[in-house]
Design a protein around this motif. Structure first.
Motif, PDB file in Angstrom:
ATOM      1  N   ALA A 125      65.347  -4.593  62.889  1.00 21.71           N
ATOM      2  CA  ALA A 125      64.516  -4.010  63.948  1.00 21.71           C
ATOM      3  C   ALA A 125      63.731  -2.810  63.411  1.00 21.71           C
ATOM      4  N   GLU A 126      64.393  -1.952  62.644  1.00 23.75           N
ATOM      5  CA  GLU A 126      63.705  -0.793  62.084  1.00 23.75           C
ATOM      6  C   GLU A 126      62.671  -1.221  61.045  1.00 23.75           C
ATOM      7  N   THR A 127      63.007  -2.229  60.251  1.00 21.81           N
ATOM      8  CA  THR A 127      62.046  -2.740  59.263  1.00 21.81           C
ATOM      9  C   THR A 127      60.812  -3.295  59.965  1.00 21.81           C
ATOM     10  N   GLN A 128      61.007  -4.001  61.067  1.00 21.33           N
ATOM     11  CA  GLN A 128      59.862  -4.526  61.819  1.00 21.33           C
ATOM     12  C   GLN A 128      59.002  -3.391  62.380  1.00 21.33           C
ATOM     13  N   ARG A 129      59.651  -2.320  62.814  1.00 20.64           N
ATOM     14  CA  ARG A 129      58.873  -1.176  63.307  1.00 20.64           C
ATOM     15  C   ARG A 129      58.035  -0.575  62.177  1.00 20.64           C
ATOM     16  N   GLN A 130      58.583  -0.521  60.990  1.00 17.25           N
ATOM     17  CA  GLN A 130      57.846  -0.009  59.841  1.00 17.25           C
ATOM     18  C   GLN A 130      56.646  -0.903  59.522  1.00 17.25           C
ATOM     19  N   PHE A 134      51.280  -1.426  60.149  1.00 19.64           N
ATOM     20  CA  PHE A 134      50.164  -2.061  59.444  1.00 19.64           C
ATOM     21  C   PHE A 134      49.736  -3.370  60.090  1.00 19.64           C
ATOM     22  N   SER A 135      50.700  -4.079  60.716  1.00 17.75           N
ATOM     23  CA  SER A 135      50.357  -5.337  61.376  1.00 17.75           C
ATOM     24  C   SER A 135      51.506  -5.773  62.274  1.00 17.75           C
ATOM     25  N   SER A 136      51.240  -5.877  63.566  1.00 12.31           N
ATOM     26  CA  SER A 136      52.270  -6.368  64.481  1.00 12.31           C
ATOM     27  C   SER A 136      52.567  -7.844  64.226  1.00 12.31           C
ATOM     28  N   LYS A 137      51.555  -8.581  63.792  1.00 16.33           N
ATOM     29  CA  LYS A 137      51.742  -9.997  63.455  1.00 16.33           C
ATOM     30  C   LYS A 137      52.727 -10.128  62.289  1.00 16.33           C
TER      31      LYS A 137
END
Length: 576
Positions: A125-130, A134-137
């Protein structure tokens, strides 16, 4: 600079070199030590003969600057096969590893300022926030990408622990030999079945440029460039080079403490893993010797290996000889050419051993402070300090340009830098408040344009350039430097015996893997010289501190030894 001291090598117990053993291992790198441990554990009297003053090959700890302990060549652990740790009881023999989480940090220079950064860790989850910065996709795609690679790794994993199919034995020789050779086909068939309908997609991962694979999944360059570093690390290849996808896979197929793909720092430096393996081998009775350089393989009247001759003329006889040295050193220098097939010699001489790597070990008197993530007031390490810190990795085009410059014989003007600070997790490596910094940099050619030598002036000019780039991301770095050790490709070859400075003993390209490692028809650890086996990174499955080549080669050699001596077969030699 003070004389270098080796650390982390096991006690040699004062044993005297005997004139005869069942097996002799040339080279005390980690693979050679693994092979020796398994052979001795199975009752085969074994000696290891190492050229340098300490055991471990590239996995060593050396005190280059007084008080600073460096993993001088290899610097991270993940690929070591878990069954080796279990079977040799390496924890009991002192192996400790600091797992890293987070594990990847990429600060970015934008408009001359390093402000944004990308931090990757095991908290998805934290990696996805990082990534979403740059890109939500890309943030949404990342877990699926990880799962995709994980399935491929799981399918290929069993291939690492067995000799490849022996094509020569399969196609000719007695029926029993041909049936025995078929065993090498089983892991390959299981891998194909495990991948099922997705096999064509996975085939593309193994053969395509890593940029093509990453472009299918992601759109943001910082993420793609960060991931692409794993595909080109240690390889004279661009992210645009076909087959670079496999090297990416090679660097994510390890595990640490049961966590797939995790990397960590060995307590006390990388010499700690070699020390543990050597301790296990010695505990079973293996004789381990340093400063015993081998001059040649001793051959019998029928051309079979009968031992080795040391540089001082001492003969050590044995029924088996396993070489942890590179294929080039083993077959082009230690064996008379008339004893080897001409085609085999030609293949060995033409192996691709190009290396892009210059490793710089640095002692600093303070922790680097990055503009994108400044240090805390108390000077204590922050989470990103334990990571592989990727500099000049904002865009895959930067990596490609660096490769192009080295391909024309010039060190990269903007090199790819992987910066690690193992003392952030292991404070025993440096004096209080100080740190050891590993700069794994590329691209630098083995041979410079115009025939220029890699003399002290060239080495310092390149190191100064690297330091300038680190300074751009972390002002004050240059002022913190206490000492440094610069290892260009020729230095890596001279000190550690790495051909061309190549950390894998040869390119990990598809034409030099599996059936073709080190050369076609000799991928099963045996050589054209009966009784001589290759057990280092130049054999299947390749480089990295993995131990698989040593374990697999010992298995093949033991099988031959048992047949030759009538030793009773057990249920599984590794369990003896």
């Amino acid at each position: 600079m003070a004389a270098r001291r080796g650390l982390g090598s096991c006690s040699l117990q004062g044993r005297r070199l005997q004139r005869e053993y069942d097996a002799v291992v040339i080279g005390g790198g980690h693979n050679g030590l693994v092979a020796a441990a398994y052979l001795q554990k199975s009752g085969v009297r074994t000696a290891v003969l190492e050229r340098r003053h300490l055991l471990g090959g590239s996995a060593v700890t050396e005190e280059i600057v007084p008080g600073f302990k460096f993993s001088r060549a290899s610097y991270l652990l993940s690929l070591l096969r878990p069954q080796i740790s279990t079977e040799l009881e390496l924890q009991r023999h002192g192996l400790r590893v600091y797992a890293r989480d987070p594990y990847s940090f990429t600060p970015m220079l934008e408009d001359g300022q390093a402000q944004r950064s990308l931090l990757l860790g095991h908290d998805m989850a934290e990696t996805q926030r990082q990534i979403a910065q740059f890109s939500s996709k890309d943030a949404q795609a990342y877990p699926k990408y990880e799962a995709f690679l994980s399935r491929l790794v799981s399918a290929l994993d069993p291939l690492l622990d067995a000799a490849p199919l022996d094509a020569a034995a399969w196609s000719q020789g007695p029926l029993l030999q041909r049936l025995r050779a078929l065993r090498g086909l089983q892991p390959l068939l299981r891998a194909g079945l495990a991948l099922g309908k997705q096999l064509p997609q996975y085939y593309q991962v193994l053969t395509a440029p890593v940029t093509r694979i990453l472009d299918l999944w992601f759109e943001s360059e910082p993420l793609k460039a960060t991931l692409a570093t794993d595909a080109v690390i240690g390889a004279m290849a661009s992210p645009h080079t076909p087959g670079s996808g496999y090297v990416l896979l090679h660097h994510v197929m390890g595990e640490l403490e049961g966590r797939k793909g995790a990397w960590g720092y060995v307590a006390g430096g990388m010499g700690g893993v070699s020390q543990a393996i050597a301790s296990a081998a010695a505990a079973h009775g293996a004789d381990l010797f340093t400063e015993k350089p081998v001059a040649r393989v001793l051959l019998g009247p029928r051309g079979e290996a009968q031992g080795v001759v040391l540089q001082d003329g001492t003969e050590v006889k044995s029924k088996l000889v396993l070489s942890n040295a590179s294929a080039q050193l083993t077959f082009l220098q230690l064996v008379p050419p008339e004893q080897l097939p001409e085609e085999f010699l030609q293949h060995v001489a033409q192996l691709d051993t190009r290396s892009p790597v210059t490793k710089i070990n640095v002692a600093v008197d303070r922790l680097p402070s990055f503009l994108a993530a400044p240090n805390a007031g108390d000077g204590r390490p922050l989470p990103h300090h334990q990571c592989s810190i990727h500099l000049n990795c904002e865009d895959t085009c930067i990596l490609h340009r660096a490769f192009q410059e080295a391909s024309s014989g010039e060190p990269s003007s903007r090199p790819m830098i992987e910066l690690c600070i193992p003392s952030a997790l292991d404070p025993t490596l440096a004096p209080p408040g100080c740190h050891v910094v590993s700069l794994f940099t590329q691209y630098t050619p083995y041979a410079l344009a115009g025939g220029r030598p890699w003399d002290e002036q060239e080495q310092n000019a390149y190191a100064d350039r690297v330091f300038d780039w680190v300074e751009a991301y972390a002002p004050g770095f240059k002022a913190s430097v206490v000492g440094r050790d610069i290892l260009t490709p020729p230095a890596l070859q001279q000190i550690f015996g790495l051909p061309g400075g190549n950390i894998f003993h040869g390119a990990m390209s598809l034409d030099q893997l599996y059936f073709a490692r080190p050369v076609p028809s000799y991928s099963g650890y045996r050589s054209p010289v009966p009784g001589l086996y290759l057990c280092g990174s130049g054999a299947h499955p390749g480089g990295g501190v993995m131990g698989a080549a040593g374990r697999n080669a010992a298995s093949v050699a033991l099988e031959d030894f048992k047949r030759g001596t009538g030793l009773a077969q057990g249920k599984g030699w590794w369990l003896s």
